[in-house]
Scaffold this motif. Structure first.
Motif, PDB file in Angstrom:
ATOM      1  N   VAL A   1       0.705  -1.411  -0.094  1.00 20.80           N
ATOM      2  CA  VAL A   1       0.049   0.293   0.000  1.00 20.80           C
ATOM      3  C   VAL A   1       0.681   1.326   0.125  1.00 20.80           C
ATOM      4  N   ILE A   2       1.896   1.290   0.819  1.00 23.30           N
ATOM      5  CA  ILE A   2       2.701   2.861   1.071  1.00 23.30           C
ATOM      6  C   ILE A   2       3.582   2.904   0.022  1.00 23.30           C
ATOM      7  N   ASP A   3       4.136   1.640  -0.477  1.00 26.78           N
ATOM      8  CA  ASP A   3       4.959   1.982  -1.877  1.00 26.78           C
ATOM      9  C   ASP A   3       4.658   2.699  -3.146  1.00 26.78           C
ATOM     10  N   PRO A   4       3.351   2.259  -3.493  1.00 22.25           N
ATOM     11  CA  PRO A   4       2.883   2.798  -4.758  1.00 22.25           C
ATOM     12  C   PRO A   4       2.251   4.381  -4.129  1.00 22.25           C
ATOM     13  N   ALA A   5       1.680   4.297  -2.952  1.00 27.71           N
ATOM     14  CA  ALA A   5       0.999   5.451  -2.488  1.00 27.71           C
ATOM     15  C   ALA A   5       1.928   6.857  -2.357  1.00 27.71           C
ATOM     16  N   TRP A   6       3.189   6.229  -2.056  1.00 33.84           N
ATOM     17  CA  TRP A   6       4.226   7.375  -1.787  1.00 33.84           C
ATOM     18  C   TRP A   6       4.819   7.862  -2.995  1.00 33.84           C
ATOM     19  N   LYS A   7       4.840   6.971  -3.908  1.00 32.80           N
ATOM     20  CA  LYS A   7       5.321   7.510  -5.219  1.00 32.80           C
ATOM     21  C   LYS A   7       4.327   8.446  -5.839  1.00 32.80           C
ATOM     22  N   SER A   8       3.239   8.496  -5.440  1.00 35.16           N
ATOM     23  CA  SER A   8       2.226   9.304  -6.224  1.00 35.16           C
ATOM     24  C   SER A   8       2.177  10.745  -5.390  1.00 35.16           C
TER      25      SER A   8
END
Length: 370
Positions: A304-311
């Motif tokens: 969850v946090i990996d793709p969210a952080w990139k955005s």
């Protein structure tokens, strides 16, 4: 689609923003949780003394509030405040944070554009100022790929937004209008069924099939993807320059007038925090997650946090022109009357801090305090 209305993949600004007729809910928990019992850290005995013994800072436990999460977790804001202690307060809804600011129990807050606009207008411009940007991006349209494969497939489907008139709701209504479809902004009924659903409930509604997708901020969007959803649209792609405000820094005008040195110190801290986040994205992501856990929640899973952080993009720039655009969309949707936003920004201290740091100054788009 008009050029003025952009959306794509949010890359690096942090912030959940909401733009409504009502102050918008921006958190992923229940109601506001105030950590007013304890300052974040005791200042050193020889620390520099400013004009206030403490500063009460509000934020949401959201990744779009990364500046606050990381700045507090790493002590980067506290370091600039010297002997002035930070009294943190965690909120999960824009209205409760604005209420605290207006009621005198909060001095500075991280918050979305919608509550900022509503708070400013409802007080007739007397209670708050936006003094900095904090984040951009982090909003996506996530759908059930078995039911929706193209944007045209949204017609006749049930799509969730966090709250009537909130930033994501207004953006989605504007996108629908530009498609030539019609939806009643009050009921959400029309060519697309707009289902106003609290972010903390949306993942379950999606799994149960009561909604077909959602136009939501992070980390809700990535939670939906982890549950089998597919990103059909990144709002960043709809904006010129692929940037739009999701989180601002606001201040009580009374506190700004009485303690400008403290406000300037906080802004030095936020500028240094944003610089550190952009230079150390992985460490910053871990720091934000640690702060979410320390605040009484659970750390986000890597999926969850990996793709969210990139955005999400953290930024000092308040992206003032995008706040005005979001306000215009709410007016066009007949959710609010045309607001007078003259004076909502005071970027004097931010630009002083940026200049001292050798960084370019930022614009208030003509909406600055005189």
């Amino acid at each position: 689609m008009s050029a003025a209305r952009p959306i794509t993949t949010l890359r690096a600004i942090a912030v959940t923003a909401t733009l409504p007729l009502l102050l918008t809910a921006c958190g992923y928990g229940s109601e506001a949780k105030k950590d007013d019992a304890k300052p974040s850290a005791a200042p050193a005995a020889d620390a520099k003394k400013l004009s206030a013994s403490e500063v009460r800072i509000g934020y949401f436990p959201n990744l779009t509030h990364a500046t606050a999460l990381v700045g507090l977790q790493e002590g980067l804001i506290a370091k600039e405040l010297g002997a002035t202690a930070i009294k943190p307060q965690s909120f999960n809804a824009g209205p409760s944070e604005i209420e605290a600011l207006n009621g005198g129990s909060l001095d500075i807050g991280f918050i979305g554009p919608s509550p900022s606009i509503n708070g400013y207008v409802k007080s007739k411009g007397s209670n708050l100022r936006i003094i900095s940007g904090s984040a951009s991006g982090g909003v996506k349209l996530v759908v059930n790929p078995d039911k929706i494969k193209t944007l045209d497939d949204l017609k006749g489907k049930k799509i969730a937004t966090p709250q009537k008139g909130n930033t994501q709701d207004v953006a989605f209504l504007n996108w629908i209008a530009e498609k030539g479809w019609t939806v009643d902004p009050e009921s959400g009924k029309g060519d697309v069924s707009v289902v106003r659903t609290d972010n903390k409930v949306t993942p379950d509604a999606f799994k149960q099939g009561s909604i077909d997708g959602a136009w939501v901020p992070e980390p809700t969007a990535s939670k939906l993807v982890s549950d089998g959803g597919s990103v059909l649209l990144d709002e960043t792609d709809l904006w010129p320059d692929k940037k739009f405000v999701i989180t601002n820094v606001i201040v009580s005008q009374k506190f700004l007038k009485e303690h400008p040195d403290v406000v300037e110190a906080v802004l030095r801290g936020t500028v240094k925090t944003n610089e550190w986040i952009n230079a150390n994205p992985d460490k910053a992501k871990a720091s934000a997650n640690a702060k979410l856990e320390a605040d009484g929640g659970k750390p986000l899973d890597a999926k969850v946090i990996d793709p969210a952080w990139k955005s999400i993009l953290v930024t000092d720039d308040p992206l003032a022109t995008t706040l005005k655009t979001e306000s215009d969309w709410a007016v066009k949707a007949k959710l609010i009357e045309q607001p007078d936003l003259a004076g909502i920004y005071d970027l004097t201290l931010l630009n002083k801090v940026l200049k001292a740091a050798g960084k370019p100054e930022v614009s208030d788009a003509g909406l600055g305090a005189k």
